[in-house]
Design a protein around this motif. Structure first.
Motif, PDB file in Angstrom:
ATOM      1  N   LEU A  37      11.064   3.204 160.277  1.00 25.05           N
ATOM      2  CA  LEU A  37       9.897   3.390 161.146  1.00 25.05           C
ATOM      3  C   LEU A  37       9.320   2.032 161.499  1.00 25.05           C
ATOM      4  O   LEU A  37       9.175   1.174 160.623  1.00 25.05           O
ATOM      5  CB  LEU A  37       8.824   4.203 160.412  1.00 25.05           C
ATOM      6  CG  LEU A  37       9.131   5.672 160.137  1.00 25.05           C
ATOM      7  CD1 LEU A  37       8.038   6.262 159.241  1.00 25.05           C
ATOM      8  CD2 LEU A  37       9.252   6.470 161.431  1.00 25.05           C
ATOM      9  N   GLU A  38       8.986   1.832 162.756  1.00 27.04           N
ATOM     10  CA  GLU A  38       8.345   0.579 163.185  1.00 27.04           C
ATOM     11  C   GLU A  38       6.843   0.657 162.926  1.00 27.04           C
ATOM     12  O   GLU A  38       6.218   1.677 163.220  1.00 27.04           O
ATOM     13  CB  GLU A  38       8.564   0.371 164.687  1.00 27.04           C
ATOM     14  CG  GLU A  38       9.831  -0.359 165.071  1.00 27.04           C
ATOM     15  CD  GLU A  38       9.977  -1.725 164.391  1.00 27.04           C
ATOM     16  OE1 GLU A  38       9.050  -2.553 164.526  1.00 27.04           O
ATOM     17  OE2 GLU A  38      11.016  -1.943 163.729  1.00 27.04           O
ATOM     18  N   GLY A  39       6.294  -0.427 162.385  1.00 30.33           N
ATOM     19  CA  GLY A  39       4.839  -0.535 162.349  1.00 30.33           C
ATOM     20  C   GLY A  39       4.133   0.174 161.209  1.00 30.33           C
ATOM     21  O   GLY A  39       2.934   0.428 161.282  1.00 30.33           O
ATOM     22  N   THR A  40       4.852   0.489 160.104  1.00 28.04           N
ATOM     23  CA  THR A  40       4.158   1.073 158.955  1.00 28.04           C
ATOM     24  C   THR A  40       3.330  -0.021 158.274  1.00 28.04           C
ATOM     25  O   THR A  40       3.668  -1.187 158.322  1.00 28.04           O
ATOM     26  CB  THR A  40       5.141   1.648 157.922  1.00 28.04           C
ATOM     27  OG1 THR A  40       6.057   0.622 157.537  1.00 28.04           O
ATOM     28  CG2 THR A  40       5.899   2.839 158.466  1.00 28.04           C
TER      29      THR A  40
ATOM     30  N   PRO B 132       1.685  -9.394 150.212  1.00 31.84           N
ATOM     31  CA  PRO B 132       1.964  -9.961 151.530  1.00 31.84           C
ATOM     32  C   PRO B 132       3.387 -10.516 151.657  1.00 31.84           C
ATOM     33  O   PRO B 132       4.070 -10.759 150.663  1.00 31.84           O
ATOM     34  CB  PRO B 132       0.945 -11.098 151.631  1.00 31.84           C
ATOM     35  CG  PRO B 132       0.532 -11.405 150.244  1.00 31.84           C
ATOM     36  CD  PRO B 132       0.756 -10.191 149.413  1.00 31.84           C
ATOM     37  N   LEU B 133       3.782 -10.701 152.914  1.00 26.74           N
ATOM     38  CA  LEU B 133       5.082 -11.306 153.194  1.00 26.74           C
ATOM     39  C   LEU B 133       5.016 -12.806 152.949  1.00 26.74           C
ATOM     40  O   LEU B 133       3.960 -13.410 152.988  1.00 26.74           O
ATOM     41  CB  LEU B 133       5.451 -11.046 154.653  1.00 26.74           C
ATOM     42  CG  LEU B 133       5.611  -9.586 155.037  1.00 26.74           C
ATOM     43  CD1 LEU B 133       6.084  -9.465 156.475  1.00 26.74           C
ATOM     44  CD2 LEU B 133       6.600  -8.919 154.097  1.00 26.74           C
ATOM     45  N   SER B 134       6.188 -13.398 152.719  1.00 28.76           N
ATOM     46  CA  SER B 134       6.253 -14.855 152.558  1.00 28.76           C
ATOM     47  C   SER B 134       7.692 -15.277 152.818  1.00 28.76           C
ATOM     48  O   SER B 134       8.582 -14.429 152.911  1.00 28.76           O
ATOM     49  CB  SER B 134       5.861 -15.246 151.130  1.00 28.76           C
ATOM     50  OG  SER B 134       6.849 -14.779 150.235  1.00 28.76           O
ATOM     51  N   GLY B 135       7.897 -16.582 152.909  1.00 30.12           N
ATOM     52  CA  GLY B 135       9.254 -17.098 153.099  1.00 30.12           C
ATOM     53  C   GLY B 135      10.165 -16.664 151.965  1.00 30.12           C
ATOM     54  O   GLY B 135      11.327 -16.298 152.173  1.00 30.12           O
ATOM     55  N   ALA B 136       9.621 -16.682 150.749  1.00 26.00           N
ATOM     56  CA  ALA B 136      10.424 -16.307 149.575  1.00 26.00           C
ATOM     57  C   ALA B 136      10.857 -14.842 149.660  1.00 26.00           C
ATOM     58  O   ALA B 136      11.991 -14.488 149.303  1.00 26.00           O
ATOM     59  CB  ALA B 136       9.625 -16.558 148.306  1.00 26.00           C
ATOM     60  N   VAL B 137       9.943 -14.000 150.148  1.00 18.91           N
ATOM     61  CA  VAL B 137      10.277 -12.572 150.288  1.00 18.91           C
ATOM     62  C   VAL B 137      11.398 -12.406 151.313  1.00 18.91           C
ATOM     63  O   VAL B 137      12.385 -11.708 151.073  1.00 18.91           O
ATOM     64  CB  VAL B 137       9.029 -11.748 150.697  1.00 18.91           C
ATOM     65  CG1 VAL B 137       9.419 -10.339 151.126  1.00 18.91           C
ATOM     66  CG2 VAL B 137       8.016 -11.694 149.557  1.00 18.91           C
ATOM     67  N   ASP B 138      11.255 -13.091 152.461  1.00 20.44           N
ATOM     68  CA  ASP B 138      12.287 -12.993 153.505  1.00 20.44           C
ATOM     69  C   ASP B 138      13.655 -13.404 152.956  1.00 20.44           C
ATOM     70  O   ASP B 138      14.669 -12.765 153.231  1.00 20.44           O
ATOM     71  CB  ASP B 138      11.949 -13.923 154.689  1.00 20.44           C
ATOM     72  CG  ASP B 138      10.729 -13.421 155.457  1.00 20.44           C
ATOM     73  OD1 ASP B 138      10.383 -12.240 155.280  1.00 20.44           O
ATOM     74  OD2 ASP B 138      10.131 -14.216 156.204  1.00 20.44           O
ATOM     75  N   PRO B 148      14.611  -7.307 158.334  1.00 16.48           N
ATOM     76  CA  PRO B 148      13.274  -7.893 158.180  1.00 16.48           C
ATOM     77  C   PRO B 148      12.229  -6.776 158.142  1.00 16.48           C
ATOM     78  O   PRO B 148      12.424  -5.737 158.773  1.00 16.48           O
ATOM     79  CB  PRO B 148      13.097  -8.756 159.430  1.00 16.48           C
ATOM     80  CG  PRO B 148      14.341  -8.641 160.221  1.00 16.48           C
ATOM     81  CD  PRO B 148      15.261  -7.659 159.588  1.00 16.48           C
ATOM     82  N   LEU B 149      11.153  -7.008 157.421  1.00 16.80           N
ATOM     83  CA  LEU B 149      10.107  -5.986 157.339  1.00 16.80           C
ATOM     84  C   LEU B 149       9.390  -5.872 158.670  1.00 16.80           C
ATOM     85  O   LEU B 149       9.151  -6.874 159.348  1.00 16.80           O
ATOM     86  CB  LEU B 149       9.112  -6.345 156.239  1.00 16.80           C
ATOM     87  CG  LEU B 149       9.577  -5.961 154.839  1.00 16.80           C
ATOM     88  CD1 LEU B 149       8.633  -6.506 153.793  1.00 16.80           C
ATOM     89  CD2 LEU B 149       9.694  -4.451 154.708  1.00 16.80           C
ATOM     90  N   SER B 150       9.050  -4.649 159.032  1.00 15.14           N
ATOM     91  CA  SER B 150       8.415  -4.457 160.334  1.00 15.14           C
ATOM     92  C   SER B 150       6.997  -5.039 160.307  1.00 15.14           C
ATOM     93  O   SER B 150       6.341  -5.067 159.267  1.00 15.14           O
ATOM     94  CB  SER B 150       8.424  -2.983 160.716  1.00 15.14           C
ATOM     95  OG  SER B 150       7.333  -2.304 160.164  1.00 15.14           O
TER      96      SER B 150
END
Lengths: 300, 171
Positions: A37-40, B132-138, B148-150
């Motif tokens: 899903l986009e945007g969760t 939160p997202l971070s470079g390490a997570v990516d 990649p996370l949306s």
């Protein structure tokens, strides 16, 4: 293939991507197609943000559900906390006056909650959609004799009227899922106890975890099978902390069920990210060697 | 004429303002159905490990409207482990954990949270995620071949979590 919308949440995709890898690897082998899903956003979490403002919490949760509704799909979750938030939202919004209030909020962003997507915890997909037999058949590396202590955690089971996963007084889904891999499930005497993570008075979770870890250790299990990423943190990093704090040697390696399933389905131990854990389930390696020996003798 | 009965200081005076404020929270009014049986206590892990936390007592204080005892800086509410055992056990469907969450909402309205709670809330309000997202997570996700996370549309989240205007939403 049956299609389900995937709600990844926060903890697994950012802190434990190896768990997500295992989910994405194992479900398609069992006839389940994952639709992203986009945007969760965060579900949002049922502990912290819900404590601030339950109305906003409901609105954001309902927004997440509308994303699955747009695809015409039911939604599945891999985290017990996300399941708690989304299932409770679905349940509360069966009250039409509350749904109306939430929809007034959603109107701000041009969305409407309709209640057309159901929430499924990932273990119910395994049990009810794939079935235990299909899991058994997908195993190429049976975990014969591996003793797996089980810890369900709280939110998978309770409140049972809302979660609708299993009998909270005598659950069986995790035991059956472990048996399907050829392993031996074990119920420890504190199986009902909470891991304490949400409690904000430090000594309480430490004492709970001390008693939990003691009960798990008594069973002399090879590993501890878990399904909740929050419990996982308590049993991995937390196990080290509590051992130090109480001067005791707790050492049962925890594992998230889907990594165990992926291993049994043939994913090499070294590809599962298990080396990132504080307590590594190295005992699994014996099955890798056993399976390799068996297949080489077959080809001879 | 007989004397008027002497007024005693130990008579509980129900604070109805507190109860009205609580009743406005979602599921905040459920404690009204509590008959003090204590089913919530037996299975409560926080009660088992704490000398101060007891859901039956919290429900009683709610019934008495003892807001001052429940909503202080050192509120016992944060000892709740959110295990939902009380919700499961309550024969009256009071859902003590939800009443406690409503009380936490009232604490939040007064700006009272423990630091770790405030921190997670802030992360969610700023990023739409609790971790939160971070470079390490990516990098970790790449290693496992994960997409990649949306992106969280923060414009939508920010609008949704704004409190409703006192006169209600526009229709």
């Amino acid at each position: 293939m049956k299609r389900y919308a995937f709600f990844p949440g926060c903890l697994i995709p950012t802190r434990h991507p190896a768990m997500e890898f295992a989910i994405r690897h194992t479900l398609p082998k069992l006839g389940i197609e994952i639709v992203d899903l986009e945007g969760t956003s965060c579900c949002p979490d049922p502990i912290y943000f819900k404590s601030k403002d339950k109305m906003s919490w409901l609105a954001v949760a309902a927004r997440n559900l509308t994303l699955a509704e747009e695809q015409g799909l039911d939604i599945f979750t891999n985290c017990s906390g996300c399941t708690a938030t989304l299932s409770e939202t679905y349940h509360l919004l069966e009250d039409m006056s509350l749904r109306e209030k939430v929809n007034q909020r959603l109107k701000r962003i041009g969305r409407e909650y309709k209640g057309t997507s159901k929430i499924r915890h990932i273990v119910t997909l395994l049990r009810d959609v794939a079935g235990y037999d299909a899991i058994r058949e997908s195993v190429v590396r049976p975990l014969d004799g591996l003793k797996v202590a089980i810890h369900y955690g709280c939110h998978l089971l309770k409140p049972s009227r809302i979660m609708q996963v299993d009998d909270p007084n005598d659950p069986s889904v995790m035991e059956r899922l472990v048996e399907a891999l050829g392993a031996v499930p074990v119920r420890h005497r504190n199986w009902y106890l909470c891991c304490g993570k949400a409690c904000q008075r430090e000594d309480i979770p430490s004492n709970m975890m001390h008693d939990l870890l003691g009960a798990v250790q008594e069973e002399e299990a090879d590993i501890l099978g878990l399904i909740c990423p929050t419990c996982f943190g308590q049993f991995d990093h937390g196990q080290m902390k509590v051992s130090k704090q109480f001067g005791e040697d707790f050492h049962t390696p925890p594992i998230y069920y889907f990594q165990l399933l992926a291993f049994a389905q043939g994913v090499p131990y070294d590809k599962l990210g298990l080396e990132r854990q504080r307590f590594k389930p190295e005992c699994l390696r014996q099955f890798e060697t056993a399976a390799a020996a068996a297949s080489s003798s077959e080809t001879e | 004429m007989p004397d008027e009965p002497e007024k005693k200081d130990d008579v509980v005076k129900v604070n109805f303002d507190f109860r009205r404020e609580l009743a406005e929270k979602i599921e905040g009014n459920l404690a009204s159905f509590c008959y003090q049986c204590g089913a919530c206590v037996g299975d409560c892990p926080a009660t088992m490990y704490s000398d101060t936390f007891n859901p039956r007592e919290i429900m009683l204080k709610v019934l008495y409207g003892l807001g001052d005892e429940l909503l202080g800086e050192d509120s016992v509410m944060w000892e709740c482990t959110n295990c939902y055992n009380c919700h499961e056990r309550c024969p009256q469907e009071v859902k003590p954990v939800e009443v406690i969450i409503s009380l936490k909402n009232m604490l939040a309205d007064r700006g009272i949270y423990p630091d770790p709670v405030a921190k997670v809330i802030k992360t969610f309000e700023e990023t739409g995620r609790t971790t939160p997202l971070s470079g390490a997570v990516d990098k970790q996700r790449e290693r496992f071949g994960l997409p990649p996370l949306s992106v969280v549309p923060m414009d939508e989240i920010s609008l949704l979590i704004e409190p409703a205007p006192p006169e209600g939403e526009d229709n």
